[in-house]
Write a protein that holds these residues in place. Structure first.
Motif, PDB file in Angstrom:
ATOM      1  N   LEU A   1       0.826  -1.211   0.000  1.00  0.00           N
ATOM      2  CA  LEU A   1       0.000   0.000   0.000  1.00  0.00           C
ATOM      3  C   LEU A   1       0.860   1.261   0.000  1.00  0.00           C
ATOM      4  O   LEU A   1       0.590   2.216  -0.743  1.00  0.00           O
ATOM      5  CB  LEU A   1      -0.905   0.012   1.237  1.00  0.00           C
ATOM      6  N   SER A   2       1.922   1.259   0.830  1.00  0.00           N
ATOM      7  CA  SER A   2       2.787   2.436   0.898  1.00  0.00           C
ATOM      8  C   SER A   2       3.428   2.708  -0.445  1.00  0.00           C
ATOM      9  O   SER A   2       3.576   3.869  -0.859  1.00  0.00           O
ATOM     10  CB  SER A   2       3.889   2.243   1.940  1.00  0.00           C
ATOM     11  N   SER A   3       3.823   1.633  -1.133  1.00  0.00           N
ATOM     12  CA  SER A   3       4.453   1.801  -2.437  1.00  0.00           C
ATOM     13  C   SER A   3       3.469   2.415  -3.432  1.00  0.00           C
ATOM     14  O   SER A   3       3.809   3.338  -4.176  1.00  0.00           O
ATOM     15  CB  SER A   3       4.954   0.444  -2.928  1.00  0.00           C
ATOM     16  N   LEU A   4       2.218   1.918  -3.428  1.00  0.00           N
ATOM     17  CA  LEU A   4       1.202   2.499  -4.312  1.00  0.00           C
ATOM     18  C   LEU A   4       1.022   3.983  -3.998  1.00  0.00           C
ATOM     19  O   LEU A   4       0.941   4.828  -4.898  1.00  0.00           O
ATOM     20  CB  LEU A   4      -0.131   1.760  -4.131  1.00  0.00           C
ATOM     21  N   GLY A   5       0.987   4.293  -2.684  1.00  0.00           N
ATOM     22  CA  GLY A   5       0.838   5.692  -2.284  1.00  0.00           C
ATOM     23  C   GLY A   5       1.999   6.536  -2.768  1.00  0.00           C
ATOM     24  O   GLY A   5       1.812   7.671  -3.214  1.00  0.00           O
ATOM     25  N   GLY A   6       3.221   5.962  -2.680  1.00  0.00           N
ATOM     26  CA  GLY A   6       4.388   6.681  -3.179  1.00  0.00           C
ATOM     27  C   GLY A   6       4.248   7.003  -4.653  1.00  0.00           C
ATOM     28  O   GLY A   6       4.568   8.109  -5.098  1.00  0.00           O
ATOM     29  N   SER A   7       3.733   6.034  -5.425  1.00  0.00           N
ATOM     30  CA  SER A   7       3.555   6.260  -6.862  1.00  0.00           C
ATOM     31  C   SER A   7       2.574   7.409  -7.110  1.00  0.00           C
ATOM     32  O   SER A   7       2.819   8.279  -7.949  1.00  0.00           O
ATOM     33  CB  SER A   7       3.021   4.991  -7.525  1.00  0.00           C
ATOM     34  N   VAL A   8       1.457   7.392  -6.369  1.00  0.00           N
ATOM     35  CA  VAL A   8       0.455   8.445  -6.559  1.00  0.00           C
ATOM     36  C   VAL A   8       1.040   9.801  -6.172  1.00  0.00           C
ATOM     37  O   VAL A   8       0.846  10.807  -6.866  1.00  0.00           O
ATOM     38  CB  VAL A   8      -0.808   8.122  -5.733  1.00  0.00           C
ATOM     39  N   LEU A   9       1.792   9.817  -5.059  1.00  0.00           N
ATOM     40  CA  LEU A   9       2.399  11.060  -4.588  1.00  0.00           C
ATOM     41  C   LEU A   9       3.366  11.615  -5.633  1.00  0.00           C
ATOM     42  O   LEU A   9       3.361  12.819  -5.928  1.00  0.00           O
ATOM     43  CB  LEU A   9       3.141  10.796  -3.274  1.00  0.00           C
ATOM     44  N   ALA A  10       4.186  10.721  -6.211  1.00  0.00           N
ATOM     45  CA  ALA A  10       5.168  11.168  -7.203  1.00  0.00           C
ATOM     46  C   ALA A  10       4.467  11.695  -8.442  1.00  0.00           C
ATOM     47  O   ALA A  10       4.886  12.671  -9.054  1.00  0.00           O
ATOM     48  CB  ALA A  10       6.091  10.017  -7.568  1.00  0.00           C
ATOM     49  N   ARG A  11       3.383  11.053  -8.834  1.00  0.00           N
ATOM     50  CA  ARG A  11       2.653  11.496 -10.012  1.00  0.00           C
ATOM     51  C   ARG A  11       2.054  12.875  -9.770  1.00  0.00           C
ATOM     52  O   ARG A  11       2.044  13.722 -10.656  1.00  0.00           O
ATOM     53  CB  ARG A  11       1.554  10.487 -10.343  1.00  0.00           C
ATOM     54  N   TYR A  12       1.593  13.092  -8.538  1.00  0.00           N
ATOM     55  CA  TYR A  12       1.060  14.417  -8.218  1.00  0.00           C
ATOM     56  C   TYR A  12       2.166  15.464  -8.289  1.00  0.00           C
ATOM     57  O   TYR A  12       1.999  16.530  -8.861  1.00  0.00           O
ATOM     58  CB  TYR A  12       0.423  14.431  -6.821  1.00  0.00           C
ATOM     59  N   ASP A  13       3.327  15.147  -7.675  1.00  0.00           N
ATOM     60  CA  ASP A  13       4.408  16.137  -7.606  1.00  0.00           C
ATOM     61  C   ASP A  13       5.061  16.388  -8.956  1.00  0.00           C
ATOM     62  O   ASP A  13       5.582  17.476  -9.188  1.00  0.00           O
ATOM     63  CB  ASP A  13       5.479  15.681  -6.608  1.00  0.00           C
ATOM     64  N   GLY A  14       5.072  15.385  -9.841  1.00  0.00           N
ATOM     65  CA  GLY A  14       5.759  15.550 -11.116  1.00  0.00           C
ATOM     66  C   GLY A  14       7.263  15.405 -10.957  1.00  0.00           C
ATOM     67  O   GLY A  14       7.874  14.502 -11.477  1.00  0.00           O
ATOM     68  N   PHE A  15       7.855  16.281 -10.126  1.00  0.00           N
ATOM     69  CA  PHE A  15       9.268  16.167  -9.825  1.00  0.00           C
ATOM     70  C   PHE A  15       9.443  15.304  -8.574  1.00  0.00           C
ATOM     71  O   PHE A  15       8.821  15.577  -7.552  1.00  0.00           O
ATOM     72  CB  PHE A  15       9.879  17.545  -9.603  1.00  0.00           C
ATOM     73  N   VAL A  16      10.243  14.248  -8.691  1.00  0.00           N
ATOM     74  CA  VAL A  16      10.438  13.359  -7.546  1.00  0.00           C
ATOM     75  C   VAL A  16      11.798  13.641  -6.926  1.00  0.00           C
ATOM     76  O   VAL A  16      12.831  13.416  -7.545  1.00  0.00           O
ATOM     77  CB  VAL A  16      10.386  11.882  -7.963  1.00  0.00           C
ATOM     78  N   ASP A  17      11.796  14.145  -5.701  1.00  0.00           N
ATOM     79  CA  ASP A  17      13.033  14.454  -4.995  1.00  0.00           C
ATOM     80  C   ASP A  17      13.338  13.318  -4.015  1.00  0.00           C
ATOM     81  O   ASP A  17      12.580  13.093  -3.074  1.00  0.00           O
ATOM     82  CB  ASP A  17      12.851  15.780  -4.237  1.00  0.00           C
ATOM     83  N   PRO A  18      14.449  12.591  -4.229  1.00  0.00           N
ATOM     84  CA  PRO A  18      14.732  11.449  -3.340  1.00  0.00           C
ATOM     85  C   PRO A  18      14.886  11.874  -1.889  1.00  0.00           C
ATOM     86  O   PRO A  18      14.576  11.099  -0.983  1.00  0.00           O
ATOM     87  CB  PRO A  18      16.037  10.872  -3.889  1.00  0.00           C
ATOM     88  N   GLU A  19      15.372  13.119  -1.646  1.00  0.00           N
ATOM     89  CA  GLU A  19      15.550  13.552  -0.258  1.00  0.00           C
ATOM     90  C   GLU A  19      14.209  13.783   0.434  1.00  0.00           C
ATOM     91  O   GLU A  19      14.147  13.939   1.647  1.00  0.00           O
ATOM     92  CB  GLU A  19      16.382  14.843  -0.200  1.00  0.00           C
ATOM     93  N   VAL A  20      13.128  13.831  -0.357  1.00  0.00           N
ATOM     94  CA  VAL A  20      11.804  13.950   0.259  1.00  0.00           C
ATOM     95  C   VAL A  20      11.138  12.577   0.348  1.00  0.00           C
ATOM     96  O   VAL A  20      10.774  12.115   1.419  1.00  0.00           O
ATOM     97  CB  VAL A  20      10.905  14.927  -0.527  1.00  0.00           C
ATOM     98  N   VAL A  21      11.008  11.876  -0.793  1.00  0.00           N
ATOM     99  CA  VAL A  21      10.206  10.646  -0.789  1.00  0.00           C
ATOM    100  C   VAL A  21      10.939   9.461  -0.179  1.00  0.00           C
ATOM    101  O   VAL A  21      10.303   8.517   0.277  1.00  0.00           O
ATOM    102  CB  VAL A  21       9.720  10.261  -2.200  1.00  0.00           C
ATOM    103  N   ALA A  22      12.286   9.470  -0.183  1.00  0.00           N
ATOM    104  CA  ALA A  22      12.986   8.303   0.344  1.00  0.00           C
ATOM    105  C   ALA A  22      13.649   8.594   1.675  1.00  0.00           C
ATOM    106  O   ALA A  22      14.461   7.808   2.146  1.00  0.00           O
ATOM    107  CB  ALA A  22      14.033   7.816  -0.668  1.00  0.00           C
ATOM    108  N   SER A  23      13.312   9.727   2.296  1.00  0.00           N
ATOM    109  CA  SER A  23      13.972  10.070   3.554  1.00  0.00           C
ATOM    110  C   SER A  23      13.156   9.576   4.745  1.00  0.00           C
ATOM    111  O   SER A  23      11.940   9.681   4.754  1.00  0.00           O
ATOM    112  CB  SER A  23      14.141  11.583   3.637  1.00  0.00           C
TER     113      SER A  23
END
Lengths: 325, 300
Positions: free
Chosen positions: A220-242
């Motif tokens: 579920l968290s992974s699916l949420g990460g995908s949706v979040l990244a799609r919303y943001d457009g730009f994926v910053d590893p220091e935000v999503v993987a921190s």
């Protein structure tokens, strides 16, 4: 009974539709905050399966969110694989990593503290690996542009696609939490949370229950990460993987009431928009003020309402009922 | 051009290896020291402070302020940072943590909240740029024998760490205070029955661990840039030796710190780029796969 179920389903469905329509009608900036709030509610509910219902404070869920955010974007950009295939790959990998983490931490009964410490180290390892992997965008992140969808004459703008995805994800996370809370797995997890010795004595398999919860929560968290990244457009590893991301999500959940269905909803719903608005207005003068505020609120809630806001209201409600009758 | 003989290359390789190991032992000792401050608290109260790294970063920024305002060297400013951080920690422990110390999960959550407060409080005051604290030893190096060159500041941290650890072990082993600490560690209820003031002992040990943090901050601050967001990193760097050392065996925590330090320097020597930093974490997890209770922990 059947009638009650139908009414419940109808009420839930109409709430979802109304929320979705309301967000699509909101002006851009606030609509964005509302969409993100929905995604964070879903992420918090996913974390709640392990962190609240299971009572195991996982600080490594950022690995799953980061993978879900970065892998589909990287596969789309570099291999031209359709987004949704990347999403499924990331979810499958997250499930496998979740199982591996469970194997490392739940094989022996080593305690809550051990689990929190080890998952925090795993979260930090995940962040460093992401930053060091060129395919996943390295330290600079990935920028993906999505196009509006059109089917049979109906056009769906990118923002509205994201609202729909966010709604679906939140509904999925809440439905899963509801199902777990009302299933054998939920009762087993709560029994283990209450007293591991007693639960194991009556035959509950600790490893199996907790690992199942972990895998579900990871996917579920992974699916949420995908949706979040799609919303943001730009994926910053220091935000999503921190690990900071998952610590904030854990904090929202605890404030709302960990282990309850509505805890993550209330916690994120109250704190996340507040934080975004503060950040939007004060980022230049006082960066980090909203996070200081979150920390203070968390400390206050833990000391004043140890079972979170929903827990506090639930116990108030119960004692009020007792006084009336 | 004369092609270098293979012997020379071999010698060079070995030299890099020695250099890396020595560097790792020196820096790892200080990591072990931070972990020791976690182990001390855990030993007497069964809890862990997830804001430990952030408290240390707070000390580092205090040395920065003392350096810019009063031109104090980081080694001298310990005299001021130590009492301040002891006071802060003691108040937080006494009024926020001790009342709920029986609920481990809640303490973890509370200290995570404190982590947010401290980290972002520093960010609000000092801004998000990397800063340096000047020290008399900046750029000083020592040559040991004919094979290793080390920074003087690292050598000082090594000596200070083991000196401090020696004093600590002596205190715990041979004084009345040490005996009361060990009594609380073994069985708090029984200790209370024979007249040990458990809460006071816990408070003193927490203050002691804060003092260790102030020392580690000054040892680490020489020669490396500091940033408000680094607290979590130090917490994780310290929790690894803490877990590997079995959480309450102080000597094995220090030794595990060296393992993590050596893994870090060798990772950076042999792997280019950010993946080098992943080595200590990978080593940590690999050890846990085979020995989940830590390298020196016993399985109960």
């Amino acid at each position: 009974m059947k009638f009650a179920k139908v009414t419940k389903a109808a009420i839930t469905a109409s709430t979802i539709v109304i929320v979705g329509a309301a967000i699509m009608a909101l002006p851009g900036y606030y609509g964005g905050i509302a969409t993100k709030t929905l995604i964070y509610i879903g992420l918090a509910s996913a974390w709640n399966i392990v962190g609240g219902i299971g009572g195991q404070l996982s600080l490594g869920h950022s690995v799953f969110i980061g993978l879900g955010a970065l892998l589909p974007a990287a596969m789309l950009l570099k291999l031209s694989v359709p987004w949704w295939i990347g999403v499924l790959c990331a979810a499958a990998m997250s499930g496998a990593i979740g199982a591996a983490i469970s194997w490392i931490t739940f094989r022996f009964r080593l305690g809550h503290l051990y689990f929190a410490l080890v998952t925090l180290a795993i979260g930090e390892l995940g962040r460093i690996i992401v930053i060091g992997t060129e395919f996943l965008g390295g330290a600079s992140g990935l920028l993906v542009q999505y196009r509006p969808m059109s089917a049979s004459g109906l056009q769906l703008s990118v923002a509205n696609q994201n609202v729909l995805l966010a709604l679906c994800f939140m509904a999925l996370a809440l439905a899963t939490s509801y199902a777990i809370l009302h299933s054998k797995l939920g009762y087993r997890l709560r029994a283990l949370k209450g007293n591991e010795n007693a639960a194991q004595a009556i035959g509950i398999d600790l490893f199996r229950s907790k690992a199942t919860a972990m895998v579900i929560s990871a996917v579920l968290s992974s699916l949420g990460g995908s949706v979040l990244a799609r919303y943001d457009g730009f994926v910053d590893p220091e935000v999503v993987a921190s690990p900071i991301l998952i610590i904030s999500i854990a904090l929202f959940t605890v404030v709302g009431g960990a282990g309850r269905l509505w805890g993550p909803v209330l916690g994120v719903g109250l704190l996340f928009p507040l934080g975004e608005i503060l950040r939007g207005n004060l980022a230049n003068n006082l960066p980090g003020l909203h996070l200081v505020l979150f920390g203070v609120i968390l400390v206050a809630v833990i000391r004043l309402m140890p079972s979170g806001i929903t827990g506090w209201f639930a116990s108030r409600f119960r004692s009020a009922c007792r006084q009336i009758t | 051009m004369i092609p270098p003989s293979s012997g020379l290359i071999w010698g060079l390789e070995m030299e890099i290896l020695y250099q890396g190991v020595i560097q790792g032992v020196l820096i790892g000792s200080t990591y072990g020291l931070i972990a020791l401050s976690m182990g001390l608290i855990y030993g007497v109260s069964g809890i862990t402070n997830f804001a430990q790294g952030d408290l240390m970063v707070l000390c580092m920024f205090m040395t920065l302020t003392l350096s810019t305002l009063l031109n104090l060297d980081p080694y001298v400013s310990i005299l001021i940072t130590m009492p301040v951080i002891i006071a802060v920690t003691a108040v937080v422990y006494r009024y926020l943590i001790q009342p709920i110390s029986s609920q481990q999960l809640m303490v973890i959550q509370l200290t995570l909240g404190l982590m947010f407060v401290i980290q972002n409080g520093i960010l609000m005051v000092y801004g998000g740029n990397f800063q340096r604290v000047p020290s008399v030893l900046d750029g000083d190096v020592l040559v040991i024998g004919d094979f290793a060159v080390v920074q003087t500041s690292l050598l000082i941290s090594f000596v200070a760490t083991w000196g401090l650890a020696g004093v600590l072990f002596w205190t715990l082993g041979y004084t009345d205070f040490g005996r009361s600490v060990r009594a609380v560690h073994q069985n708090a209820k029984a200790a209370a029955l024979v007249g040990v003031d458990v809460r006071r002992t816990q408070l003193i040990v927490v203050s002691l661990s804060a003092a260790i943090l102030a020392v580690s901050a000054s040892l680490l601050v020489a020669g490396r840039p500091i940033h408000p967001g680094e607290g979590l990193h130090y917490t994780v760097v310290a929790l690894m030796p803490f877990v590997l050392g079995g959480m309450n065996n102080l000597l094995s925590i220090l030794v595990s710190g060296i393992i993590i330090g050596v893994a870090e320097t060798l990772g950076n020597v042999y792997l280019n780029g950010p993946l080098g930093f992943a080595v200590p974490y990978a080593v940590f997890i690999a050890i846990l796969i085979f020995r989940p209770q830590g390298l020196f922990g016993s399985r109960s």
